[in-house]
Structures are given as structure tokens and as C-alpha cells.
Design a protein around this motif. Structure first.
Motif, PDB file in Angstrom:
ATOM      1  N   ASP A 127      53.935  55.167  33.152  1.00 64.93           N
ATOM      2  CA  ASP A 127      53.306  53.946  32.678  1.00 64.93           C
ATOM      3  C   ASP A 127      54.370  52.849  32.722  1.00 64.93           C
ATOM      4  OD1 ASP A 127      50.940  52.667  31.176  1.00 64.93           O
ATOM      5  OD2 ASP A 127      52.693  52.153  29.954  1.00 64.93           O
ATOM      6  N   LEU A 128      54.034  51.732  33.359  1.00 67.86           N
ATOM      7  CA  LEU A 128      55.006  50.649  33.542  1.00 67.86           C
ATOM      8  C   LEU A 128      54.870  49.604  32.433  1.00 67.86           C
ATOM      9  CD1 LEU A 128      54.663  50.296  37.414  1.00 67.86           C
ATOM     10  CD2 LEU A 128      56.396  51.564  36.121  1.00 67.86           C
ATOM     11  N   ASN A 129      54.912  50.067  31.178  1.00 62.03           N
ATOM     12  CA  ASN A 129      54.784  49.197  30.006  1.00 62.03           C
ATOM     13  C   ASN A 129      53.522  48.344  30.077  1.00 62.03           C
ATOM     14  OD1 ASN A 129      57.219  50.129  28.873  1.00 62.03           O
ATOM     15  ND2 ASN A 129      58.369  48.757  30.200  1.00 62.03           N
ATOM     16  N   SER A 130      52.404  48.988  30.402  1.00 63.62           N
ATOM     17  CA  SER A 130      51.136  48.277  30.510  1.00 63.62           C
ATOM     18  C   SER A 130      50.673  47.817  29.126  1.00 63.62           C
ATOM     19  CB  SER A 130      50.086  49.171  31.155  1.00 63.62           C
ATOM     20  OG  SER A 130      49.899  50.343  30.382  1.00 63.62           O
ATOM     21  N   THR A 131      49.950  46.725  29.105  1.00 64.46           N
ATOM     22  CA  THR A 131      49.494  46.138  27.841  1.00 64.46           C
ATOM     23  C   THR A 131      48.490  47.034  27.123  1.00 64.46           C
ATOM     24  OG1 THR A 131      49.812  43.953  28.795  1.00 64.46           O
ATOM     25  CG2 THR A 131      48.459  44.092  26.812  1.00 64.46           C
ATOM     26  N   ASN A 132      47.489  47.516  27.847  1.00 64.10           N
ATOM     27  CA  ASN A 132      46.425  48.301  27.228  1.00 64.10           C
ATOM     28  C   ASN A 132      46.631  49.807  27.366  1.00 64.10           C
ATOM     29  OD1 ASN A 132      44.767  46.132  26.259  1.00 64.10           O
ATOM     30  ND2 ASN A 132      44.410  45.668  28.414  1.00 64.10           N
ATOM     31  N   GLY A 133      47.700  50.221  27.984  1.00 63.24           N
ATOM     32  CA  GLY A 133      48.054  51.631  28.047  1.00 63.24           C
ATOM     33  C   GLY A 133      47.374  52.413  29.149  1.00 63.24           C
ATOM     34  N   THR A 134      47.926  53.585  29.390  1.00 61.48           N
ATOM     35  CA  THR A 134      47.386  54.550  30.334  1.00 61.48           C
ATOM     36  C   THR A 134      47.047  55.797  29.537  1.00 61.48           C
ATOM     37  OG1 THR A 134      48.802  53.665  32.097  1.00 61.48           O
ATOM     38  CG2 THR A 134      47.869  55.853  32.432  1.00 61.48           C
ATOM     39  N   PHE A 135      45.892  56.365  29.796  1.00 58.76           N
ATOM     40  CA  PHE A 135      45.450  57.545  29.071  1.00 58.76           C
ATOM     41  C   PHE A 135      45.333  58.716  30.034  1.00 58.76           C
ATOM     42  CE2 PHE A 135      44.156  53.922  26.667  1.00 58.76           C
ATOM     43  CZ  PHE A 135      44.321  54.304  25.340  1.00 58.76           C
ATOM     44  N   VAL A 136      45.908  59.842  29.656  1.00 61.21           N
ATOM     45  CA  VAL A 136      45.792  61.080  30.426  1.00 61.21           C
ATOM     46  C   VAL A 136      45.121  62.094  29.514  1.00 61.21           C
ATOM     47  CG1 VAL A 136      47.035  62.913  31.620  1.00 61.21           C
ATOM     48  CG2 VAL A 136      47.818  60.554  31.825  1.00 61.21           C
ATOM     49  N   ASN A 137      43.968  62.586  29.947  1.00 59.42           N
ATOM     50  CA  ASN A 137      43.159  63.506  29.138  1.00 59.42           C
ATOM     51  C   ASN A 137      42.900  62.932  27.744  1.00 59.42           C
ATOM     52  OD1 ASN A 137      43.077  65.278  31.308  1.00 59.42           O
ATOM     53  ND2 ASN A 137      44.826  66.447  30.580  1.00 59.42           N
ATOM     54  N   ASP A 138      42.536  61.659  27.704  1.00 55.86           N
ATOM     55  CA  ASP A 138      42.198  60.925  26.469  1.00 55.86           C
ATOM     56  C   ASP A 138      43.365  60.769  25.496  1.00 55.86           C
ATOM     57  OD1 ASP A 138      39.580  60.284  27.163  1.00 55.86           O
ATOM     58  OD2 ASP A 138      38.845  62.240  26.487  1.00 55.86           O
TER      59      ASP A 138
END
Length: 144
Positions: A107-118
Motif C-alpha cells: 500500500d503506497l500510503n493511500s488515503t482510503n486504504g487497501t483491504f485484503v480479505n476485508d
């Protein structure tokens, strides 16, 4: 005149023999080098992302597969390999790359995040077959 006709016949026969010899030489080289020209099979497992839900990304089609070779980047910016139009995706949202024969999602410091398997991730995670990656309203399934 008879000598000239005889010379032309011999010349035509020689040209035909040269053409046949050249063709046989090319075929011999092809057969001889056949084993060396085959690409080697890689030991690493090829991965891809199947698009489960495209969400607000109208340039993606559900059911299609995004292949991952060495590295792939995703986000809203045009310099990404996969450009997302989702309003919840950051300009440079995530990167998936090969490290030590394993694929790593970062994750490249995304604002809303990255979710893996919730589960929200921060930093890096090693991907496995069947993982579901969610970016905003879109979902991708890791396949091989």
C-alpha cells in the motif's frame, strides 16, 4: 547457337541446384538449433488479478484478468499500469511486485486504504492465491 542453348540449360540447372542447396542449408540450421531456441520455463508462479467488482472503474470489465509479471501499479494517476477512476482510489494507491519468488502487495500510503480479505493493510503483505483485494468500490481476486 546450339552451344549457347546448351550453356543456358547448364546455367539453369546450376541455379536450381543452388536454390535447393540453400533451402536445405536453412532447414538444417532450423532443425539443429530447435532445442536451443525454446524459451525456458520459469520456476516462479504466474499471478494475475481477476476483476470481481469493477465498482466505479468503468474502464475495467468484470471477469477479465490483469496479468502480473514482475511489477504492477494501480491508482488514479495516468502513469500507473492500471488506471482506476474510482473516487476512493489514491493517485498511486498500491504496488504489487515480485520478491524472492513471491508476490508482495504494498500500500503506497493511500488515503482510503487497501483491504485484503476485508482487513485493512498498511505497508506490505505477501499475496496468496484466492486473496480478495479491495480498492474503494472495486474488488480483485488473486489467481494463478
Amino acid at each position: 547457337m546450339a552451344n549457347l542453348s546448351f550453356i543456358f540449360k547448364i546455367l539453369i540447372v546450376l541455379i536450381i541446384y543452388c536454390i535447393i542447396f540453400y533451402a536445405l542449408k536453412i532447414m538444417y540450421k532450423d532443425v539443429k538449433n530447435e532445442g536451443r531456441k525454446r524459451p525456458r520455463k520459469s520456476n516462479r508462479v504466474k499471478f494475475g488479478l481477476e476483476i470481481i467488482k469493477r465498482g466505479q472503474n468503468y474502464n475495467l470489465q468484470e471477469g477479465s484478468v490483469i496479468p502480473i509479471d514482475d511489477m504492477i501499479t494501480m491508482g488514479r494517476a495516468e502513469d500507473n499500469m492500471v488506471v482506476l477512476s474510482d473516487k476512493y482510489a489514491s493517485s498511486h494507491h498500491l504496488k504489487i511486485y515480485l520478491r524472492n519468488n513471491e508476490y508482495v502487495l504494498e500500500d503506497l500510503n493511500s488515503t482510503n486504504g487497501t483491504f485484503v480479505n476485508d482487513a485493512a493493510i498498511s505497508g506490505k503483505i505477501t499475496l496468496q492465491k484466492g486473496y480478495i483485494i479491495r480498492i474503494g468500490s472495486s474488488e480483485f481476486k488473486v489467481i494463478n
